[in-house]
Design a protein around this motif. Sequence first.
Motif, PDB file in Angstrom:
ATOM      1  N   SER A 127       0.829  -1.199   0.000  1.00 22.75           N
ATOM      2  CA  SER A 127       0.000   0.000   0.000  1.00 22.75           C
ATOM      3  C   SER A 127       0.874   1.264   0.000  1.00 22.75           C
ATOM      4  N   ARG A 128       0.750   2.119   1.026  1.00 24.07           N
ATOM      5  CA  ARG A 128       1.584   3.324   1.053  1.00 24.07           C
ATOM      6  C   ARG A 128       3.048   2.983   1.251  1.00 24.07           C
ATOM      7  N   GLY A 129       3.311   1.906   1.947  1.00 23.30           N
ATOM      8  CA  GLY A 129       4.695   1.461   2.074  1.00 23.30           C
ATOM      9  C   GLY A 129       5.266   1.023   0.744  1.00 23.30           C
ATOM     10  N   ALA A 130       4.418   0.456  -0.122  1.00 25.40           N
ATOM     11  CA  ALA A 130       4.850   0.067  -1.462  1.00 25.40           C
ATOM     12  C   ALA A 130       5.120   1.289  -2.316  1.00 25.40           C
ATOM     13  N   TYR A 131       4.233   2.266  -2.236  1.00 19.22           N
ATOM     14  CA  TYR A 131       4.420   3.493  -2.999  1.00 19.22           C
ATOM     15  C   TYR A 131       5.712   4.195  -2.576  1.00 19.22           C
ATOM     16  N   GLY A 153      -0.741   5.573  -2.961  1.00 13.86           N
ATOM     17  CA  GLY A 153      -0.402   6.781  -2.236  1.00 13.86           C
ATOM     18  C   GLY A 153      -1.510   7.810  -2.279  1.00 13.86           C
ATOM     19  N   PHE A 154      -2.605   7.473  -2.985  1.00 13.16           N
ATOM     20  CA  PHE A 154      -3.686   8.429  -3.177  1.00 13.16           C
ATOM     21  C   PHE A 154      -5.032   7.720  -3.036  1.00 13.16           C
ATOM     22  N   ARG A 164      -7.081   7.296  -9.280  1.00 15.65           N
ATOM     23  CA  ARG A 164      -6.401   7.183 -10.571  1.00 15.65           C
ATOM     24  C   ARG A 164      -4.917   7.538 -10.473  1.00 15.65           C
ATOM     25  N   GLU A 165      -4.568   8.392  -9.505  1.00 17.40           N
ATOM     26  CA  GLU A 165      -3.167   8.784  -9.357  1.00 17.40           C
ATOM     27  C   GLU A 165      -2.288   7.618  -8.922  1.00 17.40           C
ATOM     28  N   ASN A 166      -2.898   6.564  -8.375  1.00 20.93           N
ATOM     29  CA  ASN A 166      -2.116   5.387  -7.997  1.00 20.93           C
ATOM     30  C   ASN A 166      -1.540   4.684  -9.223  1.00 20.93           C
ATOM     31  N   HIS A 167      -1.989   5.073 -10.394  1.00 17.24           N
ATOM     32  CA  HIS A 167      -1.379   4.609 -11.633  1.00 17.24           C
ATOM     33  C   HIS A 167      -0.539   5.706 -12.270  1.00 17.24           C
ATOM     34  N   THR A 190      -6.579  -8.459  -7.896  1.00 19.81           N
ATOM     35  CA  THR A 190      -7.993  -8.338  -8.217  1.00 19.81           C
ATOM     36  C   THR A 190      -8.774  -7.835  -7.003  1.00 19.81           C
ATOM     37  N   GLY A 191      -9.673  -6.874  -7.233  1.00 16.57           N
ATOM     38  CA  GLY A 191     -10.500  -6.378  -6.147  1.00 16.57           C
ATOM     39  C   GLY A 191      -9.827  -5.352  -5.268  1.00 16.57           C
ATOM     40  N   ASP A 192      -8.660  -4.828  -5.687  1.00 17.50           N
ATOM     41  CA  ASP A 192      -7.983  -3.779  -4.928  1.00 17.50           C
ATOM     42  C   ASP A 192      -8.724  -2.468  -5.184  1.00 17.50           C
ATOM     43  N   ASP A 193      -9.395  -1.943  -4.152  1.00 13.76           N
ATOM     44  CA  ASP A 193     -10.217  -0.755  -4.322  1.00 13.76           C
ATOM     45  C   ASP A 193      -9.411   0.505  -4.610  1.00 13.76           C
ATOM     46  N   TRP A 194      -8.093   0.438  -4.457  1.00 10.56           N
ATOM     47  CA  TRP A 194      -7.289   1.610  -4.770  1.00 10.56           C
ATOM     48  C   TRP A 194      -6.993   1.703  -6.257  1.00 10.56           C
ATOM     49  N   TYR A 195      -7.337   0.664  -7.041  1.00  8.09           N
ATOM     50  CA  TYR A 195      -7.229   0.805  -8.492  1.00  8.09           C
ATOM     51  C   TYR A 195      -7.917  -0.332  -9.257  1.00  8.09           C
ATOM     52  N   GLU A 196      -7.529  -1.562  -8.983  1.00  8.41           N
ATOM     53  CA  GLU A 196      -7.969  -2.668  -9.842  1.00  8.41           C
ATOM     54  C   GLU A 196      -9.483  -2.860  -9.868  1.00  8.41           C
ATOM     55  N   THR A 197     -10.190  -2.506  -8.800  1.00 10.83           N
ATOM     56  CA  THR A 197     -11.644  -2.619  -8.818  1.00 10.83           C
ATOM     57  C   THR A 197     -12.231  -1.770  -9.941  1.00 10.83           C
TER      58      THR A 197
END
Length: 387
Positions: A127-131, A153-154, A164-167, A190-197
Amino acid sequence: MRLRILVLPVLAVIAASAAPAGAQMFIEGTHYWFEPAEFPGTAPKNHPLGPDKARGLVIWNGGYDPGRNPLVKTIPLVQYFAEAGWDAYNLQRSTAVMGDHTPGVIITAIERAREKGYRRIILMGQSRGAYASIQAGAWHGNVHGILPLAPAGFGDYGKSGQWRENHFAVRQLWESYKGSQIRVAAGFFTGDDWYETKEPHVRGPYAKKRLTELGIPNFIIDQPAHPGMQGHTGGTSWQFARRYGPCLEHFFETGESPGCADDDAATAQLFGIKPPAVVDGDMAAGGPQYAGLWQGTWHNSGRFTALVIPPPSGGKVTGTYMLGKGVNGDRAEHSAMTFIVSGDSLMRDGKIQFRFALQPDGSLRGERIDTAKPDAPQNLVTLKRAR
């Protein structure tokens, strides 16, 4: 052994100067701290080994849960690397600064790790640690590899347009990797609400394409279909560590992206499996085609498995059943199994029953049933013919 900085005011200046202008200054021991990793399972013996004995150092940077400190324990994948001979440290932050991406703090940790003698450093995060790990790799440029899992991160669960900024923000960071030769692995789920959903199969394919164009060694895991590897925390599960740990280990050691697919015959070797010679052939004339090497992943555990089936004789077939290495004590296993041919299925009776049924798409659907525990959840696997 700890990675500790003795002069905290100096550390604060270093952490601030390592990040872009405007970044907050953090004081080690007040805002963040490094500790040798605590693991979710049985801790590896003699961990940490130290820079002279370890294969390298993994720095884990967890996600952001408002109002809570990061979990003290790292994830199963970090434990996998520790069992494989890597040292692992956990970067923890206070609730006061958890919302900050803290790439400057990660960069400071990299420098101190090098002072300790660690030559190979992998930044892992969720998540934010990955970003933040992606940011640190882009700004520092002198690490062995990074592994961001569901970087974000967004945005907030896709409830605003910021998701969308997570991409798009990460796309700009990838450009900074040109010429660095950092080995970049990443996981999107799959199902990641921060983008993939909202937009599935966008971030992963883009990262693979662009990093390859930039000449960066990469291994991108894009939305694995296996249960237990779904949602924003899909990369933090035991299933993910078991299924992808050996593949990621191979990538970070060699810089070569493994196929790692269930239907790739080379995958078995990554998991310590040595299948016997495969005999091609069919069952009785007109019958289903069983003979060959089949591979798949058990749903409940994430264990990679292989099954070699020779042509049957007299309504029976003795195959070789193999489980790959995993984490927390999982070892590669080989055993012989005698099946009875029953229509389109292979059956093995006993306390542990196995049934493998041929499916219309050419796969084998496997079931493992513990007859002593009839109410236990059903354990399933889909085996594909290896090529």
